[in-house]
Structure formats: C-alpha cells, structure tokens
Design a protein around this motif. Structure first.
Motif, PDB file in Angstrom:
ATOM      1  N   SER A 111       0.844  -1.205   0.073  1.00 33.79           N
ATOM      2  CA  SER A 111      -0.105   0.198   0.027  1.00 33.79           C
ATOM      3  C   SER A 111       0.893   1.296   0.078  1.00 33.79           C
ATOM      4  O   SER A 111       0.585   2.152  -0.775  1.00 33.79           O
ATOM      5  N   ILE A 156      -3.867  -0.103   5.678  1.00 31.63           N
ATOM      6  CA  ILE A 156      -4.588   0.177   4.644  1.00 31.63           C
ATOM      7  C   ILE A 156      -4.774   1.653   4.469  1.00 31.63           C
ATOM      8  O   ILE A 156      -5.066   2.163   3.199  1.00 31.63           O
ATOM      9  N   LEU A 159      -3.449   3.062   1.012  1.00 35.91           N
ATOM     10  CA  LEU A 159      -3.996   2.753  -0.074  1.00 35.91           C
ATOM     11  C   LEU A 159      -5.153   3.824  -0.143  1.00 35.91           C
ATOM     12  O   LEU A 159      -5.457   4.167  -1.365  1.00 35.91           O
ATOM     13  N   ALA A 182     -10.304   0.241  -1.008  1.00 33.79           N
ATOM     14  CA  ALA A 182      -9.601   0.593   0.211  1.00 33.79           C
ATOM     15  C   ALA A 182     -10.350   0.680   1.504  1.00 33.79           C
ATOM     16  O   ALA A 182     -10.118   0.101   2.515  1.00 33.79           O
TER      17      ALA A 182
END
Length: 813
Positions: A111, A156, A159, A182
């Motif tokens: 990411s 995450i 991302l 995401a």
C-alpha cells in the motif's frame, strides 16, 4: 500491448518480492513451523467468540447475539463472517496466502509503495518508505498485544490516500476505484477509531488540495473530484452497511452512547474523559520517534548485567533470586502512560529524511504533511494537552466514542516514512543544484541536534516519572534513574550513528562518489537493520509458540465440574471478572472482555455488581456464603461462582433465579436513578422494578404460573409457560430494543424493560409457547445490498485496471 520489462515490471516485481521475503524471514516460525504468537487480546477474542464459531460450524449460520459476554450482547461487535462476503478472499489474494495477521505487514508495504509511486517517488526510494512504514514498532507492539484489526486498518491507510491522490492528479477512475476498495477493506476490520483518524488525515490532504485549486482557479474541478471521491468511499462503506448500521445503532446503547445515569463533570454521551484519555502520550515522549529508549522502553525491561540497579540491590543485601527477578523486568519506563509495551519508534533515519523533506520537498507537500504530523502528535498527547483535546472531545462529532489516544502516534508513523521518502526523492532530484549540499548539511545538523535537545530535556526531567512514586527506596530509585539514563544515552548514540551513516550515503552521491541507486539501497539496509533491531527487543523468537490457545483454554477441574451441569445458567469468575473472556470460552459469563459494553450493564457493574461481589467474597472468607445477598447476580441466573481452577473453587448458588420467573410484586419507578436504587434493595425473585414511562406507559400486573426454557441457541430462545393468572414474567436476559422480538404462540408481543436491564413479557392465562428471536432490522435490510456493493467494487477495479493497462497511461502529479 508491449511492456518494457526492465522499466515497467522488474522494479515492482523486485519490490513486492522484497516485501514478501522480509515478512517471511522475520516471522519464519509462523510461516515454516506453524507456530503462533502469544497475543493476549486474540486469546480474549477467542474466548468471547467461541459460541459464535461453534454455532456457525454446527448450523452454517451466523449468530448475531451471544450470551457468553456480559450477560448477553450483539455478536457483530465480536465476530461476523456473513455468507457472500468477498473481502476474506480478496485479502488472501492480495497477500499471496501469507498467514494472518502478519499478512497485514506485507499489505502495508504494498500500500505504501503504491502511494509513494503515485507521488512520483522512484521505486527504489518507495521501497524504503514501504519497509519503514510496516516495520515500525507501533505495528510490532500491536502484533504482540493481539491488536490485529488495528494493524490491518493502519496498513490500509496508504491505499486510501493513494486513491484520493490519484483522483486529484489525472488518474481519476483508477483513484476512485482504489479509494472504494481501500475503504471496503479497512472497514472490514471494524476498527472505527483508526478509520476516524484516517478521515482526519484525508481531510487535511483535501484542505491542501482546496488551497491548490483556489490558487489555480480550479475550484469547480476540485468540487467535482471531491464529490466523486465521496461517492466512491460511500460505495466502500455500503459494502459493510449491514454490520455498520447495526454497530452504529448499538452505539447509542453502549458505554460510548448517551448516559442513563448522571455522571459528575462528564458529557451526557460518549466515554468518560478519564477513561478516554488514560493512555495519553507525554509531550516529551514524542522523542521516542527518534530515540527508542528515550523513556525507558516498555513498562518493564531487562537491564544489563552489572547495571546500577543490580549493583544497588546487591549492595543492600537483597536476595539473589529477587535481584535476578528485578533486573529481568525492571521498571525502566518513566513516561506518562499507566503502562506501555514499548516505544513508538519508526526509525531515526526516517526522521532524518523527514527533516530533509521539510527542506527539499515542494511547499504544497511540506505544508500538508507537516499539518498531518502536528495534528496527530497533538491528538496523541491527550490529557497532556487538555485545552486542545478536551475541546475536540466535547465538540468534534464522534470523537468522544474513542479511547487510548496515544494510538494517534500510529498515524504519525504513517506520515513520517511517507514524507521522508518524498524528501529523499527531492534531494536526489536536486542533486546537482548549487544549494543542495548546504541545505543537506543543515538538515543533517538539525536532526543530530534534535538528539542533543532530547538528551537535555531528559536530564532536566531527572529521568523521573510524573506518575505517583512507586514506593521504591531512594537508593534504588537513584540506581534506576542511572539505568534509565544509560538506556537513553545508548539509544541516542545508536540513532546518531544510523543518521550519520545514512547522511554519508547521500553525501557520496552529492560528491559523485556513488550512484543514486546504490546509495538508496544502502540507506534502505540501514533502515531495516535499525527497525529489525528495535523490534526484536519486543517480538523475537521467544514470542512464538505452539498454539497458545490450547494451553490457555485447557479445561481445568473447575471447568469440568461446571460443564457437567447441562442446564441453562451463567457463571461468575470472581477473579477479575470484567476484564477476562476465558470464562466465556465455555460458559455464559457475567463478565467478559470488550471495550463497548452495554451502557445499562456497565451501570449495573458500577452501582451494584461490584459491591455485591466484594461483599460476597468478604463474607465467604469468614465462612458465610451469603447467596441471598447477591440479588443482582441471582436475577442474572448466576448458578455458579468460580474462585479458581480447582474443583473445590466452584460454588453452586442455590438462590439463582433461573431462566425466567413470575415476580410476586412490582415496584414502579419514574427514572433510571430510582430504578437502579430500587434494584439494589429488592429480592429480585419476589419483586421486579418497572418504569412505565420507558415502556410506552403500559400498565402491568403480577401474574402466577410456571415457565421453563425449552431450547436455546445464541439468538433464539424458546420457553413453555403454564399461566394461572395473566401477568408479568421476568427473563434473565439482557434487554436490547433493537432486534429482540418476542412471540407468544406465534403472535408478536412487545418486550418490556424490567429490573433496569432485563426483558419482561406479559403472558395471558393458559398454556403457551414463548419464543424470543434476535432479528435486527438494521442488519437484515442491508444484508444483500452489502454483498452487491462488494462485488461492484471488485468488478469496477478489474474493469478500470484493464482499461489502464490497455491504454498504458502513466500517472501524473
């Protein structure tokens, strides 16, 4: 379509391979030997989720309620894996089958790598930023504690920002679908505090884009992109709308919602301030980002042999065994938090590169990422910056639902490697400019100067904690302070060395002595060595074991004795009942382990259960087992009290009220305060409390008859009743109005709240079948829409990626 393999494929293949290899090497006992980490919170989760997992295994259905925790609570706060949910499959595909939870670290690297590429950072530098982001000690300490959902949610974040950044920079469609994906993945892990922090970071980024659009007179384009991003994010949210709607609905009834009882000097809703800000990072604790042992590391750390503490203990005639025990876990931490697993360290090299970013990066990036850094630091200081954080707590929507604000440092440790990599990229871009050498030298001096400044501040504080004195004698405290100073100085020198070596690698490029690629790889090696070394202090080969749950949940003689009883009842584990879910592994528990208990249940604990339990224990120690003195426990059908693991530590409560009963009298109340005060005084088998105003002003009478539990599953209970006189029946089940439905002979009838937090029904005369089912409308009305949205996100991603590959468009900044 033709690929330039060397330019278009090989760098990214090597980068992703390195991510995979690093994770596999560090966690080889998990990958190759099938071992596991001893994660306390995961063991707690396993205990709380056991009933739900067994129900799914036996029936193939998801239970939405469990009676194993705090008398009963919604199961979707603990575990939910609905049919048709595609996110588990996506995670396995994206992480190439790496085991959970270490797969999060790999995903975090990928990411961050994607995010840095979107900022036009060359792959070899993006590689370093990705390594530094996933391998910071915040993630590793979270792994050790078992905060797996938190790690995934954090990993995450890059991302999400990558999608937003692409959408604003001529990669609109790709950015939109990445944002939707995401958001979908982050919400899967249900860590709303991290999602809240993520939203704050995105807002800061958006403000930066707004300023840029205003200056370029591009406000309409900004508004259009913002609107499309909101729609994309909403699509990701809808992918979990069934669970989220139910969880948000529950929030009003949890300790994070409105209060039922007045609390002095506290908000009418949300968490208690003291509870929310108990884990607040000290202002000087920010130096742990640069010097890991600045505040002594973890709450208890081993000190070296012949340390000042060991010498002092031996000089004062302390027994050798006690000396060894002390030095293996000395109280080296002297920060502001009650306790900590270790420092929030992201690498001294990344701090150095962050400083270079301030000096070399474009102003728009500098302002945005500095704002993010300052905001997250201020949030992490919590009560140590009360004027700021208490104001946010009181007025920022939703902020009073969260606790442990030191967690915001995890966001700081996202920004630092991101902007540090951007900083290094901009140094390399300006390698031939006249002022670069001078500015680079200034950046190096500033970073090393920060280390010296930290040492000065620590010396002024005297290496003394601001927390209450631990009670150690002065001679031992003096030795401890000496050890704390030694730990700080050692790590300060360590950080200075890593910074100097990294600066030397850049200097060699500035003076045309080394190629950029080799220089960057050298810096990357230093980053890995630095972070690997600090992380191994807290998560090393001794942290891996063979299935810790097997030993943790092994049946004890006490467990076996209670398990022999096949009736329906609850169990009170007297030993730390409200912070332990081991009991929940086998039994319906009075206690449990969860940060969002039902508000009324928490009131019962605070106002009645705590004193009942203490009173019972005191009398029991004198040989008087006063079961009639625990009336609240009796109404919760607490048939067994457990005071240890031996068979003789189990006590059968003959006064437990059973699954349901007809009270002989009803005491009317008008307020919650009146009702809980009355509940503390009554015999719950004989009398019930009732607030008519909270039950639609329905008047009720006492009844007479018998009622028995016929069958049980987590979210369906069936009873047979023989009613001689129509009237109230009290059930030993927790009242929750958003989902529980009652049926008398198939006819739905209202559930009443009685005894402050139990369910009640008015049964007519005669023989009846009574059934209670948990069917929350908030969940079921979104169930299929959620699955549809998930598949729509995935199909959109496949389509847009295909289009981008076909046209081979390069992202622009």
């Amino acid at each position: 379509m033709k690929f330039d393999f060397k330019a278009d494929v090989l760098p990214h293949f090597l980068a992703i391979s390195s991510f995979y290899l690093i994770v596999v090497l560090y966690f080889s006992p998990i990958v190759f030997d099938g071992k596991m980490m001893f994660q306390t919170d995961i063991l707690q989760w396993e205990g709380s989720a056991k009933e739900l997992l067994e129900h799914r295994e036996n029936t193939g259905e998801e239970a939405l309620w469990t009676n194993r925790m705090f008398g009963g609570m919604p199961a979707y706060l603990i575990h939910l894996d609905p049919k048709g949910d595609i996110t588990n499959f996506l995670i396995k595909v994206f992480t190439f089958g790496l085991p959970h939870p270490i797969s999060a670290l790999f995903f975090g690297m990928v990411s961050m790598y994607i995010l840095l590429l979107s900022f036009k950072v060359r792959p070899v530098i993006a590689l370093i930023g990705a390594w530094a982001f996933s391998f910071n000690t915040f993630n590793f300490l979270s792994l050790e504690a078992g905060h797996n959902a938190k790690i995934w949610a954090v990993c995450i974040i890059p991302l999400i920002l990558a999608g937003v950044h692409m959408a604003f920079n001529n990669k609109k469609l790709l950015g939109l679908v990445i944002t939707a994906l995401a958001v979908l993945l982050q919400l899967k892990f249900n860590h709303l505090q991290i999602t809240y922090y993520t939203l704050l970071l995105v807002i800061v980024y958006g403000i930066g884009q707004l300023v840029h659009a205003y200056r370029k007179q591009q406000l309409p384009a900004f508004a259009k992109t913002t609107g499309m991003l909101l729609l994309a994010a909403m699509l990701g949210v809808i992918g979990h709308s069934a669970r989220l709607s139910a969880v948000l609905e529950y929030g009003a009834y949890s300790i994070r919602g409105e209060r039922n009882l007045p609390a002095f000097n506290q908000n009418d809703s949300g968490l208690d301030k003291e509870y929310a800000f108990n884990w607040s990072s000290g202002k000087l604790e920010t130096f742990t980002l640069l010097i890991p042992n600045y505040f002594g590391g973890a709450t208890q750390e081993a000190v070296p042999k012949n340390s000042a503490s060991e010498k002092a203990l031996r000089a004062n005639g302390i027994d050798n065994a006690q000396v060894n025990q002390f030095i293996k876990g000395a109280p080296t931490y002297w920060g502001d938090q009650p306790f900590t697993g270790g420092p929030m360290y992201g690498g001294s090299i990344m701090i150095f590169l962050f400083v270079l970013g301030i000096l070399f990066a474009p102003a728009s990036y500098r302002n945005t990422f500095l704002a993010m850094t300052v905001l997250t630091l201020l949030l992490s200081w919590g009560k140590n910056l009360a004027w700021f954080n208490y104001t946010l707590f009181d007025y920022l929507p939703g902020y009073n639902k969260f606790r442990a604000v030191s967690m915001a440092l995890g966001m700081t440790l996202f920004v630092i490697p991101l902007f540090g990599a951007i900083g290094l990229e901009n140094v390399m871009r300006k390698i031939k400019e006249k002022e670069t050498k001078k500015t680079f030298f200034i950046g190096t001096v500033i970073t090393l100067g920060l280390i010296l400044l930290g040492i000065v501040f620590a010396s002024m504080m005297g290496y003394q904690s601001s927390m209450p004195n631990s009670g150690y004698p002065d001679w031992l405290m003096t030795a401890l302070k000496s050890d704390r100073k030694s730990m700080l100085m050692s790590d300060a020198l360590r950080s200075a060395i890593f910074i100097t070596i990294s600066a030397a690698f850049i200097g060699l490029v500035l003076f045309n002595k080394l190629k950029i690629t080799y220089s960057v790889l050298g810096i990357g090696a230093m980053v890995l060595i630095d972070l690997w070394g600090v992380n191994s202090r807290y998560l090393d080969k001794d942290s891996f074991t063979n299935d810790p749950s097997e030993q943790h949940f092994a049946a004890t003689p006490a467990d076996n004795k209670i398990s022999a009883d096949k009736d329906y009842f609850r169990v009170l584990n007297i030993q730390n009942p409200f912070n332990d879910a081991r009991t929940s592994y086998r039994f319906n528990s009075i206690g449990g382990y969860h940060g969002a208990k039902m508000s009324r249940y928490n009131d019962l604990i605070d106002r009645i259960l705590g004193s009942e339990i203490n009173g019972f224990v005191q009398k029991a120690q004198e040989g008087n087992f006063d079961y009639k003195g625990i009336q609240a426990l009796n109404m919760l059908n607490t048939k067994y009290l457990m005071a240890g693991r031996a068979e003789n530590a189990v006590f059968l409560n003959p006064e437990a009220n059973g699954p349901a009963w007809f009270p002989e009298s009803i005491e009317g109340t008008k307020t919650n305060e009146e009702e809980i005060e009355a509940l503390a005084k009554i015999n719950t088998k004989v009398t019930a409390t009732y607030n008519a105003q909270d039950n639609g002003n329905q008047s009720i009478n006492t009844g007479k008859g018998s009622i028995k539990l016929k069958s049980y599953s987590p979210d369906v209970l069936a009873y047979t009743a023989s009613v001689e006189k129509s009237g109230l029946v009290v059930f030993s089940e927790i009242y929750y109005p958003k989902g529980w439905k009652a049926f008398i002979d198939g006819q739905e009838t209202p559930i009443l709240r009685v005894n402050y937090l139990l369910r009640g029904l008015v049964l007519p005369e005669g023989e009846h079948m009574v059934e209670m089912r948990f069917e929350p409308t908030s969940y079921y009305q979104w169930e299929y829409i959620s699955i549809f949205a998930q598949y729509l996100v995935v199909l959109s991603l496949i389509f847009v990626v295909f289009i981008n590959l076909k046209t081979k468009q390069e992202p622009t900044v």
